[in-house]
Design a protein around this motif. Structure first.
Motif, short mmCIF file in Angstrom:
data_model
loop_
_atom_site.label_atom_id
_atom_site.label_comp_id
_atom_site.label_asym_id
_atom_site.label_seq_id
_atom_site.Cartn_x
_atom_site.Cartn_y
_atom_site.Cartn_z
N ARG A 1 0.84 -1.20 0.00
CA ARG A 1 0.00 0.00 0.00
C ARG A 1 0.88 1.25 0.00
O ARG A 1 0.60 2.22 -0.70
CB ARG A 1 -0.91 -0.02 1.23
CG ARG A 1 -2.22 0.64 1.00
CD ARG A 1 -3.31 0.10 1.88
NE ARG A 1 -2.96 0.03 3.27
CZ ARG A 1 -3.19 -1.02 4.05
NH1 ARG A 1 -3.76 -2.08 3.54
NH2 ARG A 1 -2.85 -1.01 5.29
N ARG B 1 2.40 1.73 -3.36
CA ARG B 1 1.44 2.21 -4.37
C ARG B 1 1.30 3.73 -4.35
O ARG B 1 0.91 4.32 -5.35
CB ARG B 1 0.07 1.57 -4.14
CG ARG B 1 -0.03 0.19 -4.78
CD ARG B 1 -1.40 -0.38 -4.57
NE ARG B 1 -1.53 -1.69 -5.22
CZ ARG B 1 -2.21 -2.69 -4.71
NH1 ARG B 1 -2.83 -2.55 -3.56
NH2 ARG B 1 -2.30 -3.83 -5.36
N PHE C 1 -8.50 12.92 -1.70
CA PHE C 1 -8.61 11.53 -1.27
C PHE C 1 -7.26 10.80 -1.35
O PHE C 1 -6.89 10.08 -0.43
CB PHE C 1 -9.64 10.82 -2.16
CG PHE C 1 -9.77 9.35 -1.91
CD1 PHE C 1 -10.47 8.87 -0.81
CD2 PHE C 1 -9.20 8.42 -2.78
CE1 PHE C 1 -10.59 7.50 -0.58
CE2 PHE C 1 -9.32 7.06 -2.55
CZ PHE C 1 -10.02 6.60 -1.45
N ALA D 1 -9.10 3.42 -6.29
CA ALA D 1 -8.81 3.77 -4.90
C ALA D 1 -7.73 2.85 -4.33
O ALA D 1 -6.86 3.29 -3.58
CB ALA D 1 -10.08 3.68 -4.06
N VAL D 2 -7.76 1.59 -4.73
CA VAL D 2 -6.72 0.65 -4.31
C VAL D 2 -5.37 1.11 -4.89
O VAL D 2 -4.36 1.15 -4.19
CB VAL D 2 -7.04 -0.79 -4.79
CG1 VAL D 2 -5.86 -1.73 -4.54
CG2 VAL D 2 -8.28 -1.32 -4.09
N ALA D 3 -5.39 1.49 -6.16
CA ALA D 3 -4.16 1.90 -6.83
C ALA D 3 -3.57 3.16 -6.19
O ALA D 3 -2.35 3.37 -6.22
CB ALA D 3 -4.42 2.14 -8.32
N VAL D 4 -4.42 3.97 -5.63
CA VAL D 4 -3.97 5.21 -4.99
C VAL D 4 -3.26 4.90 -3.67
O VAL D 4 -2.49 5.71 -3.14
CB VAL D 4 -5.20 6.15 -4.79
CG1 VAL D 4 -5.10 6.94 -3.52
CG2 VAL D 4 -5.37 7.06 -5.99
N GLY D 5 -3.50 3.71 -3.14
CA GLY D 5 -2.86 3.31 -1.89
C GLY D 5 -3.74 3.49 -0.67
O GLY D 5 -3.25 3.53 0.46
#
Lengths: 337, 221
Positions: free
Chosen positions: A78, A81, A105, B127-131
């Motif tokens: 995470r 990323r 966000f 959103a997952v890719a954004v971390g």
């Protein structure tokens, strides 16, 4: 910067195995714009999605800046990323959030403090030219504006890499140009490595430094964009290139020619030289240009001319030898009838 | 004559109205508090999602289906021991609210799950890719994106609860439906029957209009 080592991705659906990516190895250097082209189903999207592990490769390893992301824990992944931005063909913005909130966000995800989020979001809005739209919802924006929000969101945490999944495929030609030039300036000014996949050769021609061609999950050809445009080897590469540089003469036009029809590729600096005009000064041939085009790829010209040479046989032959001495690529399309 | 009889039932009708309101409000409140997380769990534990977990997904799914397949009137009686345990009594509107809540939770949870399913998977992926953390994705992506659907789900649940509450008379819950059955149906009093039905129609319409209005207001798509 990015190193893909023997990556394979197999999807199993309904008991059947479908190969998405097959033994792909690839190195993408820091600061370059790398394009991956292929028809849909070629596996380019799967490959791109492996680069931030949206898809987990079945086997193989992926290193980003020396970190093997395939071996990270969930939490570490995470955090990694945050340093890999991604934009999508269909933008995928949160429709219930304003432009501002969509960008904020990403910063929130990185655990930034409130004033920092505010400051950075406004800065990003300015960079993509959407200061006036900050309180609008995605549904109120045009496609190009949505992609700008996507770009701002992807760049929020100062990533090292930006992945573009068919980022311009849903946009009209003018908007595509504008988005591409934005990507180009991001690459130049922020030094971010960009990996993009597309089925539009125009996109690759416009901004990529290097490219790879994919077919059936494999990379079949890779290299410098200019060189691939000038000397494509594989059939698929040739067909992709011809979509940008269409250089075929209509059959009836070719039939009516009396002289020898030749096709010349000018590469690099030579394209700017007056080879053709010298030709007519030095030899007793008449030239008749049937088709001609100069494309600028990475600001280097690539010219293609198709012309008919009319004159005495020996003179025509001498003229052709003259061209061959200066230009490596001369193709005779039609001999004297 | 009509007015006169209407006037005479007014105090009873008024009482019944507030009983209905009370039962629907409690059970709707409980089903929101429990059903919303349950709906989210049903969604996020599904294949390929944030908390993919076949075991939880299956257990929750079976439990939800189990409750939903029992006719409400049977549930009402079968849950009497539970009602006794929670409220200390098995009669009255409070007691009826227990069964109503139990019936409404899985119903609402499924509706929430359905509205979450309508979110484009790409938005979640972005959103997952954004971390973002899974918790952040639930709070800031899933729930806001599904908000119009969830509001509709609340409306549908509230209207269903209004219908179910008519059966609360079995355990002495009272309410408009029970009033209509006892006075209007069993005693052949058409005035009462008609009045209560009209009242119910008005309440349902009102709920729907408010629900639709709110859903529209929160929909940014």
């Amino acid at each position: 910067m990015i190193e893909v080592r023997d990556v394979t991705k197999i999807y199993s659906a309904k008991g059947k195995d479908i190969v998405g990516v097959k033994n792909v190895s690839l190195k993408i250097e820091k600061g370059e714009i790398f394009g991956i082209v292929g028809y849909s189903g070629a596996g380019k999207s799967s490959l791109l999605r492996c680069l931030n592990l949206l898809e987990k490769p079945t086997s193989g390893e992926i290193l980003i800046d020396g970190v093997s992301i395939t071996k990270l824990s969930k939490k570490e992944l995470r955090e990694e990323r945050l340093k890999i931005g991604m934009i999508f063909q269909h933008f995928y913005l949160i429709s219930a959030k304003t432009v501002y909130e969509n960008i904020a966000f990403a910063l929130k995800a990185a655990g930034k403090k409130k004033d920092e989020i505010n400051h950075k979001t406004l800065e990003l809005l300015k960079m993509v030219g959407l200061e006036n739209q900050k309180d609008q919802y995605p549904a109120q924006l045009s496609g190009g504006q949505k992609q700008r929000v996507g770009i701002a969101r992807a760049l929020a945490n100062d990533p090292k890499v930006l992945l573009c999944d068919e980022a311009t495929s849903a946009l009209d030609p003018n908007t595509t140009k504008a988005i591409l030039s934005l990507l180009q300036s991001i690459n130049k000014e922020l030094g971010i490595t960009i990996v993009l996949i597309t089925h539009e050769m125009e996109v690759v021609k416009e901004i990529c430094h290097r490219m790879a061609v994919m077919q059936d999950g494999e990379i079949i050809e890779t290299g410098d964009v200019y060189n691939l445009f000038a000397h494509p080897e594989k059939e698929l590469t040739k067909s992709f290139i011809s979509s940008v540089i269409q250089m075929n003469l209509p059959e009836p036009l070719l039939k009516g020619r009396k002289g020898v029809v030749i096709k010349i590729h000018f590469k690099g600096a030579i394209a700017e030289e007056a080879v053709v005009s010298e030709l007519f000064q030095n030899f007793k041939v008449k030239g008749n240009i049937l088709h001609g085009k100069i494309e600028y790829i990475q600001e280097t010209p690539l010219g293609i001319f198709i012309m008919e040479l009319i004159g005495e046989e020996t003179e025509v032959k001498r003229a052709m030898d003259y061209i061959k001495d200066r230009i490596e690529n001369l193709e005779v399309v039609k001999h004297v009838a | 004559m009509l007015l006169e009889s209407l006037y005479s039932i007014l105090p009873d009708l008024n009482k019944a109205f507030f009983e209905t309101l009370y039962m629907v409000a409690i059970s709707l409140g409980v089903s929101l508090i429990v059903g919303l997380p349950l709906g989210v769990i049903l969604f996020v534990t599904d294949r390929g999602l944030l908390f993919e977990n076949v075991w939880i997904k299956q257990t929750a799914g079976i439990l939800v289906n189990l409750i939903r397949s029992v006719p409400f009137i049977i549930l009402l009686v079968a849950l009497l021991p539970l009602t006794q345990l929670i409220t200390g009594t098995t009669i009255g509107p409070t007691a009826a609210s227990v069964s109503l809540s139990v019936a409404a939770i899985p119903f609402f949870a499924r509706l929430v799950e359905t509205s979450l399913r309508e979110i484009d998977k790409g938005v979640i992926e972005a959103a997952v890719a954004v971390g973002a953390t899974p918790w952040m994705i639930i709070r800031e992506v899933l729930l806001p994106e599904a908000k119009p659907g969830i509001v509709q789900a609340i409306t549908v649940t509230a209207i269903s609860l209004l219908g179910y509450s008519a059966m609360a008379g079995i355990v002495g819950g009272g309410g408009i439906g029970d009033f209509a059955i006892r006075f209007g149906y069993y005693r052949y009093d058409n005035t009462i029957m008609f009045t209560t039905v009209v009242l119910l129609i008005v309440i349902v319409q009102l709920m729907q209009v408010i629900g639709d209005g709110v859903a529209r207001a929160v929909n940014k798509r």
